[in-house]
Scaffold this motif. Structure first.
Motif, PDB file in Angstrom:
ATOM      1  N   ASP A   1      -4.687  -6.628 -12.685  1.00  0.00           N
ATOM      2  CA  ASP A   1      -5.433  -5.314 -13.138  1.00  0.00           C
ATOM      3  C   ASP A   1      -5.306  -4.939 -11.420  1.00  0.00           C
ATOM      4  O   ASP A   1      -5.436  -5.763 -11.237  1.00  0.00           O
ATOM      5  CB  ASP A   1      -6.511  -4.957 -13.598  1.00  0.00           C
ATOM      6  CG  ASP A   1      -7.107  -3.446 -13.773  1.00  0.00           C
ATOM      7  OD1 ASP A   1      -6.532  -2.365 -14.114  1.00  0.00           O
ATOM      8  OD2 ASP A   1      -7.976  -3.360 -14.585  1.00  0.00           O
ATOM      9  N   TYR A   2      -5.538  -3.393 -11.085  1.00  0.00           N
ATOM     10  CA  TYR A   2      -5.863  -2.935  -9.817  1.00  0.00           C
ATOM     11  C   TYR A   2      -5.005  -3.945  -8.950  1.00  0.00           C
ATOM     12  O   TYR A   2      -5.164  -4.065  -7.455  1.00  0.00           O
ATOM     13  CB  TYR A   2      -7.091  -2.854  -8.992  1.00  0.00           C
ATOM     14  CG  TYR A   2      -7.828  -2.318 -10.240  1.00  0.00           C
ATOM     15  CD1 TYR A   2      -7.439  -0.678 -10.420  1.00  0.00           C
ATOM     16  CD2 TYR A   2      -8.794  -2.426 -11.385  1.00  0.00           C
ATOM     17  CE1 TYR A   2      -8.481   0.272 -11.284  1.00  0.00           C
ATOM     18  CE2 TYR A   2      -9.709  -1.484 -12.034  1.00  0.00           C
ATOM     19  CZ  TYR A   2      -9.078   0.406 -11.974  1.00  0.00           C
ATOM     20  OH  TYR A   2      -9.576   0.904 -12.735  1.00  0.00           O
ATOM     21  N   GLY A   3      -3.869  -4.395  -8.865  1.00  0.00           N
ATOM     22  CA  GLY A   3      -3.086  -4.640  -8.123  1.00  0.00           C
ATOM     23  C   GLY A   3      -3.572  -7.061  -7.634  1.00  0.00           C
ATOM     24  O   GLY A   3      -2.483  -6.812  -6.597  1.00  0.00           O
ATOM     25  N   LYS A   4      -4.551  -6.793  -8.315  1.00  0.00           N
ATOM     26  CA  LYS A   4      -4.379  -8.568  -8.337  1.00  0.00           C
ATOM     27  C   LYS A   4      -4.714  -8.780  -9.998  1.00  0.00           C
ATOM     28  O   LYS A   4      -4.522  -8.671 -10.438  1.00  0.00           O
ATOM     29  CB  LYS A   4      -6.366  -8.300  -8.657  1.00  0.00           C
ATOM     30  CG  LYS A   4      -6.502  -8.091  -6.668  1.00  0.00           C
ATOM     31  CD  LYS A   4      -7.714  -8.242  -6.742  1.00  0.00           C
ATOM     32  CE  LYS A   4      -8.471  -8.385  -5.215  1.00  0.00           C
ATOM     33  NZ  LYS A   4      -8.140  -9.717  -4.422  1.00  0.00           N
TER      34      LYS A   4
ATOM     35  N   ASN B   1      -2.799  -6.090  -4.214  1.00  0.00           N
ATOM     36  CA  ASN B   1      -3.427  -6.832  -3.399  1.00  0.00           C
ATOM     37  C   ASN B   1      -3.875  -7.912  -2.952  1.00  0.00           C
ATOM     38  O   ASN B   1      -4.400  -8.604  -4.242  1.00  0.00           O
ATOM     39  CB  ASN B   1      -4.880  -6.106  -4.042  1.00  0.00           C
ATOM     40  CG  ASN B   1      -5.775  -6.317  -2.844  1.00  0.00           C
ATOM     41  OD1 ASN B   1      -5.325  -6.414  -1.940  1.00  0.00           O
ATOM     42  ND2 ASN B   1      -7.608  -5.761  -3.277  1.00  0.00           N
TER      43      ASN B   1
ATOM     44  N   THR C   1     -11.205  -6.245 -18.082  1.00  0.00           N
ATOM     45  CA  THR C   1     -11.192  -5.442 -17.212  1.00  0.00           C
ATOM     46  C   THR C   1     -12.167  -4.244 -18.193  1.00  0.00           C
ATOM     47  O   THR C   1     -12.044  -3.314 -17.233  1.00  0.00           O
ATOM     48  CB  THR C   1      -9.521  -4.736 -17.509  1.00  0.00           C
ATOM     49  OG1 THR C   1      -8.931  -4.504 -19.033  1.00  0.00           O
ATOM     50  CG2 THR C   1      -7.855  -5.467 -17.191  1.00  0.00           C
TER      51      THR C   1
ATOM     52  N   LYS D   1       0.737  -1.336   0.296  1.00  0.00           N
ATOM     53  CA  LYS D   1       0.129  -0.114   0.022  1.00  0.00           C
ATOM     54  C   LYS D   1       0.795   1.496   0.057  1.00  0.00           C
ATOM     55  O   LYS D   1       1.544   1.378   0.548  1.00  0.00           O
ATOM     56  CB  LYS D   1      -0.800   0.272   0.805  1.00  0.00           C
ATOM     57  CG  LYS D   1      -1.934  -0.922   1.359  1.00  0.00           C
ATOM     58  CD  LYS D   1      -2.827  -1.414   2.639  1.00  0.00           C
ATOM     59  CE  LYS D   1      -3.697  -1.832   2.792  1.00  0.00           C
ATOM     60  NZ  LYS D   1      -4.344  -2.385   4.156  1.00  0.00           N
TER      61      LYS D   1
ATOM     62  N   ALA E   1      -1.369  -0.887 -12.811  1.00  0.00           N
ATOM     63  CA  ALA E   1      -1.814  -2.062 -12.784  1.00  0.00           C
ATOM     64  C   ALA E   1      -1.053  -2.464 -11.567  1.00  0.00           C
ATOM     65  O   ALA E   1      -1.473  -3.246 -10.867  1.00  0.00           O
ATOM     66  CB  ALA E   1      -1.594  -3.247 -14.058  1.00  0.00           C
TER      67      ALA E   1
ATOM     68  N   ILE F   1      -3.301   3.895  -1.220  1.00  0.00           N
ATOM     69  CA  ILE F   1      -3.841   3.436  -2.212  1.00  0.00           C
ATOM     70  C   ILE F   1      -3.169   1.666  -2.304  1.00  0.00           C
ATOM     71  O   ILE F   1      -2.097   1.632  -2.029  1.00  0.00           O
ATOM     72  CB  ILE F   1      -3.036   4.448  -3.213  1.00  0.00           C
ATOM     73  CG1 ILE F   1      -3.281   5.213  -3.818  1.00  0.00           C
ATOM     74  CG2 ILE F   1      -2.758   3.228  -4.869  1.00  0.00           C
ATOM     75  CD1 ILE F   1      -2.876   6.342  -4.014  1.00  0.00           C
TER      76      ILE F   1
END
Lengths: 312, 373
Positions: free
Chosen positions: A208-211, A20, A306, A12, A40, A16
């Motif tokens: 995407d988005y850390g996953k 994740n 996505t 983190k 990403a 943000i």
């Protein structure tokens, strides 16, 4: 056998969440692709693998050594080709490679011979005594790679190694990646260029988005969208005459998108509605410039998963 | 070995930077020429010590009083310095504060205290140095008297016996403009070595090579040690060129104890390089860091007597000058050269090394933090 294990890693920056709860396994000897748009979490993940940034939660293991507690050991297994060219313009090619390889413990004659090998591998042996100041972007990229491989790392991490170079140099680099892999190197490869990833990588993770939103071989990923056909129709003018709802009434059509003067019509697989689609355009009196029936590729996979294009 | 690898790399890069080397070597030499010519009228070859007056009060043991009177007589005869007795301490302190006397010497029982006025920097230091010399000899004789009373009689009956060794003080010489600027330009330009330390760290960030270095198994202390030693070596090399040129080609006076002077110079260099490195990691924006350095250097140089001697500036500047490390460096060097006085050497070295230690500590804390990668 897994050479890199990423277990429930989170990073983190303030509020943000860059990465994740991400888990991945990279097998020894494979070329592993990391795909994802800007932001990403690809670079954050790479920086955690190389211990350049700390991990908030979870663990990463390289050859079963924890990157948190054995950072120097895990770093010695890897070589990194950064996204930005990271070389000294006031050192010769050979001095550049020798300096970086020297940081991994190589000394004396071994250092020089390994540095020369790396320069030969990247096609820069004849430039060993030249300063990279006047080099083309492609040559600098090749030197960037030479600096990462001279110490014979078991894992090479390449972060967008072909950005902004001519096709000839790109081809050289892609061949180099294959050759390194053939020699036993595990390669972690990130790129915006879908065709490079398709050509090189045996397995791909879409982030995407850390996953990780999809993981598998090219075929496995494409199978996600195999039920989709895609027809792109480029018209001359009067695109405002097209009513998306009318197109969706054609049997099999699932979605319609309009970008400038191109209409993208998505249909269920085997719906055989191409004639109906063309008939719609001609009935509206639109001059068709081009019709393209697209086979699903990784870009389609990415878009499907996505809702965004990779280069967005 | 990683440290050595980094030092060698730094040296290669810095030696190849011909432009910076030319500026750091030629500019001080040119400025020594220009400033020494331009301000030659402000510096005397010899100090008129006859104009110097010293105030004192004496309330000591008889033997000390006798010895000190002998000392004052000799100084007055040899150097022309006037000694005036004050009625009490308060008067003495006020007179020195009001710049009426170079210094006030208070002799109480068996202790001697000196109060100086910075406006009489050189002459006050000279008197202080002579009083120290007197006190040392007096203490020595006292010790002999206690342990061997017969020997003291023989010593005191010796007609050549004197409490003051004036010839050892190089007393009648003060720096010419050339001597002055040969020293101050060297120490001033060493402040610019902070830019070497700064660029050395900042360029690794700009080139993204720091990313690559930290991705390798190099420890942070190896990286920083390599950087600082590499930068220090090149800065010292540049300083040595200026020193050699000043001493051997311009015949500037660097005194007889060169190793001590160079030790003070080395300490300053360690400080400036470390401060430069520290500035690079403290300020993410390159322009801010450069601006801080470019503002700080002229201010510190002015307060350190880099442009004009502090004795020629006002009281306020003199008081403010204590914040400039360059003041302590220059003072220590001049005292060693002209007074054989080493009292300021540990202070100057202590300040430089102290600041360097804090800077290195901050650099180590900030280096490798995620934002700087």
């Amino acid at each position: 056998m897994s050479i890199v294990r990423i277990e429930n890693v989170t990073k983190k920056y303030g509020n943000i969440v860059a990465v994740n709860d991400l888990s991945l396994s990279i097998e020894e000897g494979e070329i592993f692709g990391l795909l994802g748009p800007n932001g990403a979490g690809k670079s954050t993940l790479i920086n955690m693998i190389t211990s350049l940034i700390t991990i908030d939660e979870g663990n990463i293991y390289i050859k079963d050594a924890n990157t948190k507690s054995n950072a120097n050991l895990t770093k010695s297994f890897t070589g990194i080709v950064p996204q930005d060219i990271a070389i000294y313009e006031d050192l010769t090619c050979l001095e550049n490679v020798k300096f970086f390889a020297g940081l991994y413990g190589l000394r004396g004659k071994e250092l020089k011979s390994k540095a020369m090998e790396a320069l030969e591998f990247t096609g820069l042996a004849d430039k060993a005594k030249d300063f990279p100041k006047g080099f083309s972007g492609g040559m600098k990229r090749r030197l960037n790679i030479a600096c990462a491989i001279a110490h014979n790392p078991e894992i090479i991490i390449m972060d967008e190694p072909t950005v902004g170079i001519d096709p000839q140099s790109r081809n050289h680099i892609l061949q180099s990646v294959k050759e390194l892999n053939r020699r036993g190197c595990t390669v972690i490869y990130t790129s915006h260029y879908m065709e490079e990833v398709e050509e090189l990588c045996s397995r791909i993770a879409i982030i995407d988005y850390g996953k990780v939103i999809a993981l598998g071989t090219k075929q496995e990923l494409k199978s996600i969208v195999k039920h989709k056909n895609e027809v792109w129709v480029t018209v001359k003018n009067n695109i405002d005459k097209i009513v998306q709802e009318e197109l969706k009434e054609i049997p099999g059509v699932t979605d319609v998108e309009i970008y400038e003067n191109t209409v993208m019509v998505y249909s269920m697989h085997e719906s055989e509605n191409l004639e109906s689609i063309i008939a719609y355009f001609t009935s509206k009196g639109l001059g068709i410039l081009q019709i393209e029936s697209k086979v699903p590729d990784l870009e389609t996979v990415f878009l499907t998963l996505t809702g965004r294009k990779l280069r967005d | 070995m990683n440290t050595l690898n980094i030092i060698i790399k730094e040296l290669k890069q810095l030696v190849r930077d011909k432009k910076s080397n030319a500026i750091m070597i030629l500019l001080p030499i040119v400025l020594i020429f220009i400033l020494s010519k331009a301000f030659s009228g402000n510096f005397g070859q010899t100090l008129k010590l006859g104009d110097v007056s010293v105030l004192y009060t004496m309330n000591a043991e008889e033997s000390l009083e006798q010895s000190f009177e002998m000392f004052m007589e000799t100084i007055n005869k040899e150097l022309g310095i006037q000694f005036v007795e004050a009625s009490k301490k308060k008067e003495g302190l006020k007179a020195v504060k009001d710049v009426k006397y170079a210094c006030y010497i208070m002799i109480e029982e068996n202790e001697i205290e000196i109060y100086k006025n910075e406006r009489y920097n050189f002459s006050a230091n000279l008197v202080e140095s002579m009083v120290r010399s007197f006190a040392k000899r007096y203490d020595a004789l006292n010790e002999i008297a206690k342990s061997n009373p017969q020997a003291i009689e023989a010593i005191l009956s010796d007609e050549t016996m004197n409490f003051t060794e004036i010839k050892s003080l190089d007393g009648k010489r003060s720096p010419s403009s050339l001597d002055y600027y040969a020293v101050t330009m060297l120490t001033l330009f060493l402040l610019y070595s902070s830019l070497t330390g700064y660029s050395s760290i900042k360029s690794e960030q700009y080139l993204r090579t720091q990313y690559r270095i930290f991705a390798s198994p190099v420890k942070k202390h190896e990286y920083l040690t390599g950087k600082i030693i590499g930068d220090l070596s090149i800065s010292l090399l540049q300083a040595m060129c200026v020193f050699i040129f000043g001493k051997y080609l311009l015949n500037a006076n660097w005194g007889s104890d060169i190793p001590t002077v160079l030790l003070v110079v080395l300490a300053e260099c360690i400080m400036t390089v470390s401060l430069g490195a520290c500035t690079a990691v403290l300020f993410q924006k390159g322009e801010t860091g450069i601006a801080v350095i470019n503002i700080a250097i002229p201010v510190m140089a002015f307060l350190g007597g880099g442009y004009v001697p502090l004795s020629q500036t006002g009281d306020a500047i003199n008081k403010l000058s204590v914040i400039s490390p360059l003041k302590w460096t220059n003072e220590a060097i001049f005292k060693v050269i002209y007074n054989n006085d080493y009292s300021s050497v540990p202070i100057a070295i202590g300040i430089s090394i102290g600041i360097a230690a804090i800077a290195i500590m901050l650099t180590a804390i900030k280096t490798g933090k995620e934002k700087s990668i």
